[in-house]
Design an enzyme around this catalytic site. Structure first.
Site, mmCIF file in Angstrom:
data_model
loop_
_atom_site.group_PDB
_atom_site.id
_atom_site.type_symbol
_atom_site.label_atom_id
_atom_site.label_comp_id
_atom_site.label_asym_id
_atom_site.label_seq_id
_atom_site.Cartn_x
_atom_site.Cartn_y
_atom_site.Cartn_z
ATOM 1 C CB ALA A 111 34.594 63.788 90.173
ATOM 2 C CD1 TRP A 112 31.944 70.912 90.580
ATOM 3 C CD2 TRP A 112 30.055 70.172 91.114
ATOM 4 N NE1 TRP A 112 31.154 71.992 90.389
ATOM 5 C CE2 TRP A 112 29.986 71.484 90.520
ATOM 6 C CE3 TRP A 112 28.884 69.478 91.285
ATOM 7 C CZ2 TRP A 112 28.614 72.165 90.400
ATOM 8 C CZ3 TRP A 112 27.525 70.175 91.014
ATOM 9 C CH2 TRP A 112 27.448 71.496 90.908
ATOM 10 C CD GLU A 181 27.790 61.767 96.066
ATOM 11 O OE1 GLU A 181 27.070 62.914 95.859
ATOM 12 O OE2 GLU A 181 28.558 61.055 95.525
#
Length: 236
Positions: A111-112, A181
């Site tokens: 996760a960012w 992704e």
């Protein structure tokens, strides 16, 4: 006909080995879309059942008393027999692509929000063990097309590891970059989930397909131990 137990027990942390539908598939790679050729895992039980760090932690109540056939000489971590069986298909994929030039060992899907936290920690631990990691924080130059660079990273990696955190679960729910992704990695099959700070039930609620895959959990071993197991897994 035997039914898969993944929706109940999951396949991270030992569930696959006791699953009546899936346990017999390990060693044949049928759920990965190819039929690799490799020998059955050989176990070398030591005199004790402690993990590499001496913590005595275990997965699913089983002692960590095994080493897979691919373990590097001097590797300090031990595995449950279930972990060895669960990781064998991913190892087969590594071996299948071992001769392909210019590949990274792993693609780190995260996760960012975790880029400066757990994802960075895992990246650093892997790199310290000689693992070549594709990591967006360092591999996407400024000014380049973000999604195209991710696409190249996915194509140029042997296996994908998915860092499953509460932030990651939020991101895939909102269909962000991490979700895209994950979709590619699930399609390819070469994927190892690493559950960190989240539960299997939470993962299963958002991604039953990922929850059904073999993986590791930081509740059963430190991030450092998991990084060592991943380094063993991709060593060729």
């Amino acid at each position: 006909m035997a039914r898969c137990t993944a929706p109940i027990r999951g396949h991270t942390g030992g569930g696959a080995a006791s699953c009546p539908a899936c346990s017999s598939r390990y060693g044949r790679g049928s759920s990965w879309g190819y039929s690799p050729s490799y020998s059955s895992p050989s176990y070398s039980p030591p005199a004790t059942s402690s993990s590499g760090g001496g913590s005595g932690r275990s997965t699913g109540g089983a002692s960590k008393t095994s080493k897979p056939r691919w373990a590097r000489a001097g590797s300090a971590v031990w595995y449950t027999p279930a972990e060895v069986l669960e990781l064998e298909p991913a190892r087969a994929h590594v071996e299948q692509r071992a001769t392909v030039p210019d590949l990274r060992d792993v693609f780190l899907c995260h996760a960012w929000d975790d880029r400066n936290g757990a994802a960075q920690e895992l990246h650093d631990l892997l790199e310290a063990r000689g693992v070549r990691v594709w990591f967006s924080q360092k591999d996407i130059p400024l000014g380049t097309p973000f999604m195209r660079e991710i696409d190249r990273g996915l194509a140029k990696s042997r296996v994908g590891i998915v860092l499953v955190t509460p932030s990651f679960l939020k991101r895939i729910k909102s269909e962000g970059v991490a979700d895209k992704e994950l979709s590619v990695l699930l399609h390819r099959g070469a994927i190892v989930p690493i559950i960190h700070g989240a539960s299997f039930d939470e993962l299963n609620n958002e991604s039953p397909m990922l929850a059904s895959r073999a993986g590791l959990n930081t509740e059963d071993g430190s991030m450092s131990e998991i990084a060592t197991k991943l380094a063993d897994l991709v060593a060729v």
